[in-house]
Design a protein around this motif. Sequence first.
Motif, PDB file in Angstrom:
ATOM      1  N   ILE A 135       5.612  -3.256 -16.156  1.00 56.06           N
ATOM      2  CA  ILE A 135       5.392  -4.692 -16.047  1.00 56.06           C
ATOM      3  C   ILE A 135       5.000  -5.027 -14.617  1.00 56.06           C
ATOM      4  O   ILE A 135       5.669  -4.602 -13.669  1.00 56.06           O
ATOM      5  CB  ILE A 135       6.676  -5.463 -16.429  1.00 56.06           C
ATOM      6  CG1 ILE A 135       7.076  -5.117 -17.856  1.00 56.06           C
ATOM      7  CG2 ILE A 135       6.471  -6.949 -16.261  1.00 56.06           C
ATOM      8  CD1 ILE A 135       8.417  -5.669 -18.255  1.00 56.06           C
ATOM      9  N   PRO A 136       3.942  -5.803 -14.403  1.00 59.74           N
ATOM     10  CA  PRO A 136       3.503  -6.110 -13.037  1.00 59.74           C
ATOM     11  C   PRO A 136       4.601  -6.704 -12.156  1.00 59.74           C
ATOM     12  O   PRO A 136       4.675  -6.376 -10.969  1.00 59.74           O
ATOM     13  CB  PRO A 136       2.367  -7.117 -13.262  1.00 59.74           C
ATOM     14  CG  PRO A 136       1.826  -6.775 -14.602  1.00 59.74           C
ATOM     15  CD  PRO A 136       3.015  -6.343 -15.408  1.00 59.74           C
ATOM     16  N   ASP A 137       5.448  -7.542 -12.707  1.00 58.79           N
ATOM     17  CA  ASP A 137       6.497  -8.193 -11.910  1.00 58.79           C
ATOM     18  C   ASP A 137       7.509  -7.208 -11.343  1.00 58.79           C
ATOM     19  O   ASP A 137       8.266  -7.560 -10.438  1.00 58.79           O
ATOM     20  CB  ASP A 137       7.218  -9.246 -12.748  1.00 58.79           C
ATOM     21  CG  ASP A 137       6.381 -10.493 -12.968  1.00 58.79           C
ATOM     22  OD1 ASP A 137       6.766 -11.323 -13.812  1.00 58.79           O
ATOM     23  OD2 ASP A 137       5.343 -10.630 -12.283  1.00 58.79           O
ATOM     24  N   GLU A 138       7.526  -5.991 -11.862  1.00 59.29           N
ATOM     25  CA  GLU A 138       8.471  -4.983 -11.382  1.00 59.29           C
ATOM     26  C   GLU A 138       7.964  -4.260 -10.132  1.00 59.29           C
ATOM     27  O   GLU A 138       8.687  -3.419  -9.585  1.00 59.29           O
ATOM     28  CB  GLU A 138       8.736  -3.956 -12.481  1.00 59.29           C
ATOM     29  CG  GLU A 138       9.443  -4.537 -13.708  1.00 59.29           C
ATOM     30  CD  GLU A 138      10.868  -4.941 -13.419  1.00 59.29           C
ATOM     31  OE1 GLU A 138      11.511  -4.308 -12.562  1.00 59.29           O
ATOM     32  OE2 GLU A 138      11.341  -5.920 -14.043  1.00 59.29           O
ATOM     33  N   TYR A 139       6.765  -4.575  -9.705  1.00 60.86           N
ATOM     34  CA  TYR A 139       6.183  -3.935  -8.528  1.00 60.86           C
ATOM     35  C   TYR A 139       6.148  -4.940  -7.381  1.00 60.86           C
ATOM     36  O   TYR A 139       5.771  -6.104  -7.569  1.00 60.86           O
ATOM     37  CB  TYR A 139       4.779  -3.420  -8.842  1.00 60.86           C
ATOM     38  CG  TYR A 139       4.804  -2.201  -9.732  1.00 60.86           C
ATOM     39  CD1 TYR A 139       5.026  -2.333 -11.097  1.00 60.86           C
ATOM     40  CD2 TYR A 139       4.640  -0.926  -9.216  1.00 60.86           C
ATOM     41  CE1 TYR A 139       5.081  -1.208 -11.921  1.00 60.86           C
ATOM     42  CE2 TYR A 139       4.681   0.198 -10.028  1.00 60.86           C
ATOM     43  CZ  TYR A 139       4.906   0.040 -11.379  1.00 60.86           C
ATOM     44  OH  TYR A 139       4.958   1.156 -12.177  1.00 60.86           O
ATOM     45  N   ASP A 140       6.483  -4.465  -6.191  1.00 62.46           N
ATOM     46  CA  ASP A 140       6.608  -5.357  -5.040  1.00 62.46           C
ATOM     47  C   ASP A 140       5.342  -5.438  -4.187  1.00 62.46           C
ATOM     48  O   ASP A 140       5.129  -6.442  -3.509  1.00 62.46           O
ATOM     49  CB  ASP A 140       7.755  -4.879  -4.147  1.00 62.46           C
ATOM     50  CG  ASP A 140       9.113  -5.068  -4.811  1.00 62.46           C
ATOM     51  OD1 ASP A 140      10.128  -4.713  -4.195  1.00 62.46           O
ATOM     52  OD2 ASP A 140       9.147  -5.563  -5.951  1.00 62.46           O
ATOM     53  N   TYR A 141       4.565  -4.383  -4.163  1.00 58.92           N
ATOM     54  CA  TYR A 141       3.411  -4.330  -3.274  1.00 58.92           C
ATOM     55  C   TYR A 141       2.156  -4.018  -4.084  1.00 58.92           C
ATOM     56  O   TYR A 141       2.187  -3.181  -4.991  1.00 58.92           O
ATOM     57  CB  TYR A 141       3.619  -3.260  -2.194  1.00 58.92           C
ATOM     58  CG  TYR A 141       4.895  -3.429  -1.419  1.00 58.92           C
ATOM     59  CD1 TYR A 141       6.008  -2.631  -1.694  1.00 58.92           C
ATOM     60  CD2 TYR A 141       5.007  -4.396  -0.422  1.00 58.92           C
ATOM     61  CE1 TYR A 141       7.187  -2.783  -0.998  1.00 58.92           C
ATOM     62  CE2 TYR A 141       6.187  -4.558   0.281  1.00 58.92           C
ATOM     63  CZ  TYR A 141       7.274  -3.757  -0.011  1.00 58.92           C
ATOM     64  OH  TYR A 141       8.453  -3.917   0.678  1.00 58.92           O
ATOM     65  N   TRP A 142       1.060  -4.674  -3.682  1.00 57.61           N
ATOM     66  CA  TRP A 142      -0.198  -4.537  -4.413  1.00 57.61           C
ATOM     67  C   TRP A 142      -1.361  -4.306  -3.463  1.00 57.61           C
ATOM     68  O   TRP A 142      -1.411  -4.877  -2.366  1.00 57.61           O
ATOM     69  CB  TRP A 142      -0.459  -5.813  -5.230  1.00 57.61           C
ATOM     70  CG  TRP A 142       0.487  -5.968  -6.363  1.00 57.61           C
ATOM     71  CD1 TRP A 142       1.738  -6.511  -6.324  1.00 57.61           C
ATOM     72  CD2 TRP A 142       0.277  -5.554  -7.720  1.00 57.61           C
ATOM     73  NE1 TRP A 142       2.327  -6.453  -7.564  1.00 57.61           N
ATOM     74  CE2 TRP A 142       1.441  -5.877  -8.443  1.00 57.61           C
ATOM     75  CE3 TRP A 142      -0.777  -4.938  -8.376  1.00 57.61           C
ATOM     76  CZ2 TRP A 142       1.578  -5.605  -9.795  1.00 57.61           C
ATOM     77  CZ3 TRP A 142      -0.645  -4.681  -9.729  1.00 57.61           C
ATOM     78  CH2 TRP A 142       0.513  -5.004 -10.424  1.00 57.61           C
ATOM     79  N   GLY A 143      -2.297  -3.491  -3.906  1.00 56.81           N
ATOM     80  CA  GLY A 143      -3.554  -3.329  -3.194  1.00 56.81           C
ATOM     81  C   GLY A 143      -4.517  -4.439  -3.568  1.00 56.81           C
ATOM     82  O   GLY A 143      -4.232  -5.273  -4.433  1.00 56.81           O
ATOM     83  N   GLN A 144      -5.677  -4.420  -2.959  1.00 54.94           N
ATOM     84  CA  GLN A 144      -6.633  -5.503  -3.129  1.00 54.94           C
ATOM     85  C   GLN A 144      -7.496  -5.354  -4.382  1.00 54.94           C
ATOM     86  O   GLN A 144      -8.166  -6.306  -4.761  1.00 54.94           O
ATOM     87  CB  GLN A 144      -7.557  -5.602  -1.894  1.00 54.94           C
ATOM     88  CG  GLN A 144      -8.769  -4.700  -1.926  1.00 54.94           C
ATOM     89  CD  GLN A 144      -8.439  -3.224  -1.752  1.00 54.94           C
ATOM     90  OE1 GLN A 144      -7.284  -2.826  -1.595  1.00 54.94           O
ATOM     91  NE2 GLN A 144      -9.463  -2.387  -1.788  1.00 54.94           N
ATOM     92  N   GLY A 145      -7.469  -4.205  -5.019  1.00 52.10           N
ATOM     93  CA  GLY A 145      -8.258  -4.008  -6.228  1.00 52.10           C
ATOM     94  C   GLY A 145      -9.599  -3.368  -5.949  1.00 52.10           C
ATOM     95  O   GLY A 145     -10.221  -3.597  -4.907  1.00 52.10           O
ATOM     96  N   THR A 146     -10.030  -2.548  -6.889  1.00 55.30           N
ATOM     97  CA  THR A 146     -11.358  -1.948  -6.822  1.00 55.30           C
ATOM     98  C   THR A 146     -12.011  -2.097  -8.192  1.00 55.30           C
ATOM     99  O   THR A 146     -11.368  -1.871  -9.218  1.00 55.30           O
ATOM    100  CB  THR A 146     -11.278  -0.471  -6.382  1.00 55.30           C
ATOM    101  OG1 THR A 146     -12.600   0.065  -6.230  1.00 55.30           O
ATOM    102  CG2 THR A 146     -10.484   0.386  -7.353  1.00 55.30           C
ATOM    103  N   GLU A 147     -13.254  -2.488  -8.213  1.00 61.52           N
ATOM    104  CA  GLU A 147     -13.911  -2.855  -9.458  1.00 61.52           C
ATOM    105  C   GLU A 147     -14.557  -1.652 -10.132  1.00 61.52           C
ATOM    106  O   GLU A 147     -15.276  -0.871  -9.505  1.00 61.52           O
ATOM    107  CB  GLU A 147     -14.969  -3.922  -9.207  1.00 61.52           C
ATOM    108  CG  GLU A 147     -15.559  -4.522 -10.468  1.00 61.52           C
ATOM    109  CD  GLU A 147     -16.375  -5.777 -10.191  1.00 61.52           C
ATOM    110  OE1 GLU A 147     -16.517  -6.129  -9.007  1.00 61.52           O
ATOM    111  OE2 GLU A 147     -16.858  -6.384 -11.154  1.00 61.52           O
ATOM    112  N   VAL A 148     -14.294  -1.538 -11.418  1.00 59.89           N
ATOM    113  CA  VAL A 148     -14.883  -0.476 -12.238  1.00 59.89           C
ATOM    114  C   VAL A 148     -15.703  -1.124 -13.344  1.00 59.89           C
ATOM    115  O   VAL A 148     -15.192  -1.985 -14.075  1.00 59.89           O
ATOM    116  CB  VAL A 148     -13.796   0.419 -12.850  1.00 59.89           C
ATOM    117  CG1 VAL A 148     -14.406   1.397 -13.853  1.00 59.89           C
ATOM    118  CG2 VAL A 148     -13.047   1.166 -11.755  1.00 59.89           C
TER     119      VAL A 148
END
Length: 123
Positions: free
Chosen positions: A106-119
């Motif tokens: 679940i996304p809410d269980e993660y504290d840190y996120w990268g900026q994303g890369t498009e595929v």
Amino acid sequence: VQLQASGGGLVQTGGSLRLSCAASGRTFSTYVMGWFRQAPGKEREFVAAISWSGSSTYYADSVKGRFTISRNNARNTVYLQMNSLKPEDTAVYYCAARPKLGVATIPDEYDYWGQGTEVTVSS
């Protein structure tokens, strides 16, 4: 922790891409790492996760057998090898870090996120 995802791009159906996520900080090896994706107009969804040691991996049913998550703790990097890509894999892919024991989907269980890369997978 700062996360930097890279490796996205445009590929034809059936092709492959390898995403990388480089993390800052000395505690990377204690984090559960995950990959999520978000397609236009859809919610962010779980793709894969890996335990801190790399001994356990988990996949969404939609990518099982095609994607492989791995990590190199010496390089503070987690990877997502994507093979047999389909148009429905088109999305922005995000890496995330969870400084707790236990893999989560679940996304809410993660504290840190990268900026994303498009595929983008063309048909």
